[in-house]
Design a protein around this motif. Structure first.
Motif, short mmCIF file in Angstrom:
data_model
loop_
_atom_site.label_atom_id
_atom_site.label_comp_id
_atom_site.label_asym_id
_atom_site.label_seq_id
_atom_site.Cartn_x
_atom_site.Cartn_y
_atom_site.Cartn_z
N THR A 117 34.84 31.08 33.27
CA THR A 117 36.09 30.40 32.96
C THR A 117 37.27 31.20 33.50
O THR A 117 37.25 32.44 33.50
CB THR A 117 36.27 30.23 31.45
OG1 THR A 117 36.30 31.53 30.83
CG2 THR A 117 35.13 29.41 30.86
N PRO A 118 38.32 30.51 33.96
CA PRO A 118 39.51 31.24 34.39
C PRO A 118 40.08 32.12 33.28
O PRO A 118 40.57 33.22 33.55
CB PRO A 118 40.49 30.12 34.76
CG PRO A 118 39.63 28.95 35.08
CD PRO A 118 38.44 29.07 34.17
N GLU A 119 39.98 31.65 32.03
CA GLU A 119 40.54 32.41 30.92
C GLU A 119 39.89 33.78 30.78
O GLU A 119 40.58 34.79 30.58
CB GLU A 119 40.37 31.62 29.62
CG GLU A 119 41.21 30.35 29.53
CD GLU A 119 40.62 29.18 30.30
OE1 GLU A 119 41.33 28.17 30.45
OE2 GLU A 119 39.44 29.28 30.75
N ALA A 120 38.56 33.83 30.89
CA ALA A 120 37.86 35.11 30.74
C ALA A 120 38.21 36.06 31.88
O ALA A 120 38.46 37.26 31.66
CB ALA A 120 36.35 34.88 30.69
N SER A 121 38.24 35.55 33.10
CA SER A 121 38.55 36.40 34.25
C SER A 121 40.00 36.87 34.22
O SER A 121 40.29 38.05 34.47
CB SER A 121 38.27 35.64 35.55
OG SER A 121 36.88 35.46 35.74
N HIS A 122 40.91 35.97 33.90
CA HIS A 122 42.33 36.34 33.86
C HIS A 122 42.60 37.33 32.72
O HIS A 122 43.44 38.23 32.87
CB HIS A 122 43.18 35.10 33.71
CG HIS A 122 43.22 34.24 34.93
ND1 HIS A 122 44.08 33.18 35.08
CD2 HIS A 122 42.51 34.29 36.09
CE1 HIS A 122 43.90 32.61 36.26
NE2 HIS A 122 42.93 33.27 36.88
N ALA A 123 41.89 37.18 31.61
CA ALA A 123 42.08 38.11 30.51
C ALA A 123 41.63 39.51 30.89
O ALA A 123 42.28 40.51 30.53
CB ALA A 123 41.30 37.62 29.27
#
Length: 256
Positions: free
Chosen positions: A68-74
């Motif tokens: 998910t973009p959220e996990a990578s961006h976090a």
């Protein structure tokens, strides 16, 4: 060590064991402040202790890169915070392998999981980190491919396809980011034997029969290649996939 990365910062995904651990150790030994990242807190803590015991500068940022973009961006944001806002080197090493031996045996969930972790996660992590590098005047991205991306076998096709995608993205990102000061390359490991593999666990070495090396490689060989690509020694290297595979893909294999 030559301290080729003195004063630089690095984020290495999947660096709590095996190849990723060796990469983190090698980058730290060359002077980089390294972020070790992975899902396993205990193994991550052990890597951090080992690097600090050797005099390296390292921190752990736990992450589960699920695609998910959220996990990578976090992860990008957390690593940058620990590193003082700057990430000079990103090593996209984290990945999973699902044997799924044949086309008929690959179910939708396994297929999606492979592409989520092996392709989407590094894609969105690079998406988050690259603009920081550009803003800071440059940086380096090193992806981890695999020899199976170009030398096909009758099994594991879905996994091989994920690594082919990563190698293709390496060239695309080099074209996109190179003119903006970010070098992008990849290392393609061959058969690597984990140094801490339990001797009682079977490990097939037949894939190295007939190669120039004649045996599986050690994670340190991959780490050395990553250090080279991350350093100024490789300042004129863009969009390259560096095979570190004992000659597996470049030399005809002689059947035993």
């Amino acid at each position: 060590m030559t301290q080729r990365l003195q004063g630089r910062t690095a984020l290495v995904t999947g660096s709590t064991s095996n190849i990723g651990r060796a990469i983190a150790q090698a980058l730290a030994a060359e002077g980089a402040h390294v972020i070790v990242s992975g899902r396993d807190q205990r193994r991550g803590d052990a890597v951090v202790r080992d690097i600090r015991a050797a005099g390296g500068v390292v921190d752990l940022v736990r992450a589960d890169l699920d695609g998910t973009p959220e996990a990578s961006h976090a992860l990008a944001a957390a690593a940058a915070d620990v590193l003082g806002g700057r990430i000079d080197v990103l090593v996209n090493n984290a990945g999973i392998y699902r044997s799924a031996p044949t086309l008929a045996d690959t179910d939708s969930a396994s297929f999606d999981r492979l592409f989520a972790v092996n392709v989407k996660a590094p894609y969105f992590l690079t998406q988050a980190v690259a603009p920081r590098m550009v803003a800071d005047g440059g940086g380096v991205v090193v992806n981890l491919g695999s020899w199976v991306a170009r030398l096909a076998g009758p099994t594991g096709g879905a996994y091989a396809a994920t690594k082919a995608a990563v190698e293709s993205l390496t060239r695309s990102w080099a074209a996109e980011l190179g003119p903006r000061g970010v070098r992008v390359n990849a290392v393609s490991p061959g058969v690597i034997r984990p140094p801490d593999l339990d001797p009682s666990i079977g490990f097939s070495e037949n894939m190295t029969v007939g190669t120039p090396a004649g045996a599986p490689g050690h994670p340190d060989a991959i780490a050395a290649a990553v250090v080279y690509l991350a350093s100024d020694d490789a300042r004129f290297v863009h969009g390259t996939v560096l095979d570190v595979d004992g000659g597996r893909t470049g030399v005809a294999v002689v059947a035993a």
